[in-house]
Design a protein around this motif. Structure first.
Motif, PDB file in Angstrom:
ATOM      1  N   TYR A 137       0.829  -1.212   0.000  1.00  0.00           N
ATOM      2  CA  TYR A 137       0.000   0.000   0.000  1.00  0.00           C
ATOM      3  C   TYR A 137       0.863   1.262   0.000  1.00  0.00           C
ATOM      4  CZ  TYR A 137      -4.333  -2.579   0.760  1.00  0.00           C
ATOM      5  OH  TYR A 137      -5.416  -3.402   0.606  1.00  0.00           O
ATOM      6  N   LEU A 138       1.987   1.234   0.705  1.00  0.00           N
ATOM      7  CA  LEU A 138       2.876   2.389   0.703  1.00  0.00           C
ATOM      8  C   LEU A 138       3.428   2.642  -0.700  1.00  0.00           C
ATOM      9  CD1 LEU A 138       4.263   4.572   2.370  1.00  0.00           C
ATOM     10  CD2 LEU A 138       6.115   2.958   2.838  1.00  0.00           C
ATOM     11  N   THR A 139       3.741   1.571  -1.412  1.00  0.00           N
ATOM     12  CA  THR A 139       4.202   1.713  -2.793  1.00  0.00           C
ATOM     13  C   THR A 139       3.110   2.321  -3.665  1.00  0.00           C
ATOM     14  OG1 THR A 139       5.620  -0.229  -2.508  1.00  0.00           O
ATOM     15  CG2 THR A 139       5.175   0.483  -4.763  1.00  0.00           C
ATOM     16  N   GLY A 140       1.865   1.870  -3.475  1.00  0.00           N
ATOM     17  CA  GLY A 140       0.752   2.469  -4.209  1.00  0.00           C
ATOM     18  C   GLY A 140       0.603   3.951  -3.911  1.00  0.00           C
ATOM     19  N   ALA A 141       0.834   4.346  -2.650  1.00  0.00           N
ATOM     20  CA  ALA A 141       0.764   5.759  -2.281  1.00  0.00           C
ATOM     21  C   ALA A 141       1.855   6.565  -2.985  1.00  0.00           C
ATOM     22  CB  ALA A 141       0.891   5.905  -0.763  1.00  0.00           C
ATOM     23  N   LEU A 142       3.053   5.995  -3.082  1.00  0.00           N
ATOM     24  CA  LEU A 142       4.138   6.674  -3.797  1.00  0.00           C
ATOM     25  C   LEU A 142       3.801   6.837  -5.282  1.00  0.00           C
ATOM     26  CD1 LEU A 142       7.273   4.962  -2.174  1.00  0.00           C
ATOM     27  CD2 LEU A 142       6.411   7.295  -1.792  1.00  0.00           C
ATOM     28  N   GLY A 143       3.129   5.827  -5.847  1.00  0.00           N
ATOM     29  CA  GLY A 143       2.682   5.945  -7.230  1.00  0.00           C
ATOM     30  C   GLY A 143       1.691   7.080  -7.405  1.00  0.00           C
ATOM     31  N   SER A 144       0.791   7.240  -6.452  1.00  0.00           N
ATOM     32  CA  SER A 144      -0.174   8.347  -6.498  1.00  0.00           C
ATOM     33  C   SER A 144       0.534   9.690  -6.469  1.00  0.00           C
ATOM     34  CB  SER A 144      -1.137   8.242  -5.312  1.00  0.00           C
ATOM     35  OG  SER A 144      -1.861   7.047  -5.349  1.00  0.00           O
TER      36      SER A 144
ATOM     37  N   TYR B  14      -4.282   5.020   0.431  1.00  0.00           N
ATOM     38  CA  TYR B  14      -3.276   3.947   0.481  1.00  0.00           C
ATOM     39  C   TYR B  14      -2.318   4.144   1.650  1.00  0.00           C
ATOM     40  CZ  TYR B  14      -4.429   1.849  -4.058  1.00  0.00           C
ATOM     41  OH  TYR B  14      -5.031   1.191  -5.093  1.00  0.00           O
ATOM     42  N   GLY B  15      -1.914   5.403   1.881  1.00  0.00           N
ATOM     43  CA  GLY B  15      -1.008   5.675   2.997  1.00  0.00           C
ATOM     44  C   GLY B  15      -1.642   5.335   4.340  1.00  0.00           C
ATOM     45  N   LEU B  16      -2.919   5.697   4.507  1.00  0.00           N
ATOM     46  CA  LEU B  16      -3.614   5.372   5.753  1.00  0.00           C
ATOM     47  C   LEU B  16      -3.799   3.865   5.908  1.00  0.00           C
ATOM     48  CD1 LEU B  16      -6.333   8.188   5.863  1.00  0.00           C
ATOM     49  CD2 LEU B  16      -4.336   7.938   7.353  1.00  0.00           C
ATOM     50  N   ALA B  17      -4.086   3.169   4.791  1.00  0.00           N
ATOM     51  CA  ALA B  17      -4.230   1.712   4.851  1.00  0.00           C
ATOM     52  C   ALA B  17      -2.922   1.063   5.297  1.00  0.00           C
ATOM     53  CB  ALA B  17      -4.659   1.161   3.497  1.00  0.00           C
ATOM     54  N   ALA B  18      -1.798   1.554   4.758  1.00  0.00           N
ATOM     55  CA  ALA B  18      -0.492   1.033   5.169  1.00  0.00           C
ATOM     56  C   ALA B  18      -0.247   1.281   6.651  1.00  0.00           C
ATOM     57  CB  ALA B  18       0.614   1.689   4.332  1.00  0.00           C
ATOM     58  N   LEU B  19      -0.615   2.474   7.132  1.00  0.00           N
ATOM     59  CA  LEU B  19      -0.418   2.815   8.542  1.00  0.00           C
ATOM     60  C   LEU B  19      -1.268   1.933   9.447  1.00  0.00           C
ATOM     61  CD1 LEU B  19       0.843   4.768  10.629  1.00  0.00           C
ATOM     62  CD2 LEU B  19      -1.166   6.240  10.303  1.00  0.00           C
TER      63      LEU B  19
END
Length: 397
Positions: free
Chosen positions: A78-85, A178-183
């Motif tokens: 999910y953190l990777t997805g956030a970086l993509g965003s 995505y960032g919140l999901a990772a957290l």
């Protein structure tokens, strides 16, 4: 049991968040590419990049989860997805098409992680409730998926206030979600379900994998259902347009289809636990056949809505039954890695279905595509026969 309830609660929260991020980004990806390039030629590329990125991420998330546990694996995805965003936002501001496509590829990690999270729901579940646990994780994605697209306009307005192109606005939501999901997962997914399951297995060892058939059937079911579903779903809006229906009708049919993909999950989970994944796999093939035949003769909104509802339901049957088969068949030591590879197969089959569907429709028309895809779903039946025979043999003995 308390640990399992806590794990399911945390997974549900993360899936609601990630579902919103996933749907928000997918809603405007093609439109953003078209706006930046000034052409529709490559407008379909974002979808392909999401899929390619999700295939690679499925392998990485699976391997990390297998070595270190679900918590770091899913959080990393999910953190990777956030970086993509974030990369998409930068690309939109700088009008950099190359960065846009690279970022969309990276964004695909969130797609893969959202799908792989279902396996975490099954790690600590008792065998008789395993499918129902997976179903709760799946249905939570629907909640976020409904919210995400409806926030496209507000997030677009928010982006414009910061000088960001409005079509990139949903990626603000995607990155945040995505960032919140990772957290949520990294902080609260404790105990780690996979590591806890391995610890329990060391006290009460599992049956040898050779005595637990179903891996090949599970892969076959999920690959076939994904290919059939994507092939028919992709070309249905085109078929509707060809028969004089507008975007509203196409949107309604696809909305019904997506609802049927996820909302029946709790009932499907109960069916898998009650009657077994092999039986539900066979039902999946029959349901997809009915869907394909109805779609082949349908030209109106009502009949195509029914066909696409059955298409989503058949996919739901196949995904939950296949997930249960694979979870039962693979030992804990290699489970997450194998599950990641299986999800790669699912992504590849979906890509193949989407690419082939346009070629088939251009050559022979939508009715033939729907009918052939429906018949193809019957490949599940002969694949299930050896598993049925093996499972009945010990009972006769």
């Amino acid at each position: 049991m308390n640990d399992q309830r806590r794990i399911l609660f945390v997974l549900v929260v993360s899936q609601v968040l990630s579902g919103a991020g996933l749907a928000a980004g997918l809603t405007v990806g093609a439109l953003l590419a078209e706006e930046m390039l000034g052409s529709t030629t490559l407008a379909g590329l974002p979808s392909a990049l999401f899929t390619a990125g999700s295939a690679l991420a499925a392998v990485v998330v699976g391997r990390v989860s297998n070595s270190y546990g679900r918590r770091p694996g899913l959080a990393l995805g999910y953190l990777t997805g956030a970086l993509g965003s974030l990369g998409v936002l930068v690309a939109a501001v700088t009008d950099n098409a190359v960065l846009l496509f690279v970022s969309l590829f990276v964004y695909g990690a969130g797609v893969a992680t959202n799908l792989q999270a279902r396996y975490a729901g099954a790690d600590l579940a008792s065998p008789e409730r395993r499918a129902r646990s997976v179903s709760l994780v799946l249905v939570a994605t629907t909640l976020g998926g409904v919210v995400g697209p409806n926030l496209a306009a507000p997030t677009g307005a928010l982006a414009s206030s910061f000088g960001i192109p409005s079509l990139a606005g949903p990626f603000l939501l995607g990155g945040t979600a995505y960032g919140l999901a990772a957290l949520v997962l990294f902080v609260w997914l404790r105990p780690d379900p996979l590591l806890a399951a391995r610890k329990l297995a060391s006290v009460a060892p599992e049956a040898p994998a050779a005595l637990r058939p179903g891996l090949s059937l599970g892969v076959t079911v999920m690959v076939v259902t994904q290919l059939v579903m994507v092939a028919i779903m992709t070309m249905t809006p085109v078929h509707l347009f060809d028969h004089g229906h507008g975007t509203g009708a196409a949107g309604l049919v696809i909305a019904i289809h997506v609802a049927a993909m996820y909302l029946p999950s709790p009932v499907t989970g109960w069916l898998v636990d009650r009657f077994g994944p092999v039986t539900v796999s066979v039902v999946s093939g029959v349901t997809l056949l009915a869907s394909g035949l109805l779609a082949a003769v349908g030209t109106g909104v009502a009949l195509l809505s029914l066909a696409l509802a059955l298409l989503g339901l058949g996919w739901n049957f196949g995904l939950l039954a296949g997930t249960a088969l694979i979870t039962d068949a693979v030992p804990l030591e290699t489970r997450a890695r194998v599950q990641g590879l299986v999800d790669v197969s699912i992504a590849v089959s979906g890509t193949a279905g989407g690419l082939a569907s346009g070629v088939v429709v251009a050559a022979v028309g939508f009715p033939w595509l729907a009918a052939v895809a429906g018949v193809l779903s019957l490949a599940i039946l002969p694949a299930a026969l050896p598993t049925i025979a093996r499972t009945r043999e010990p009972a006769r003995s």
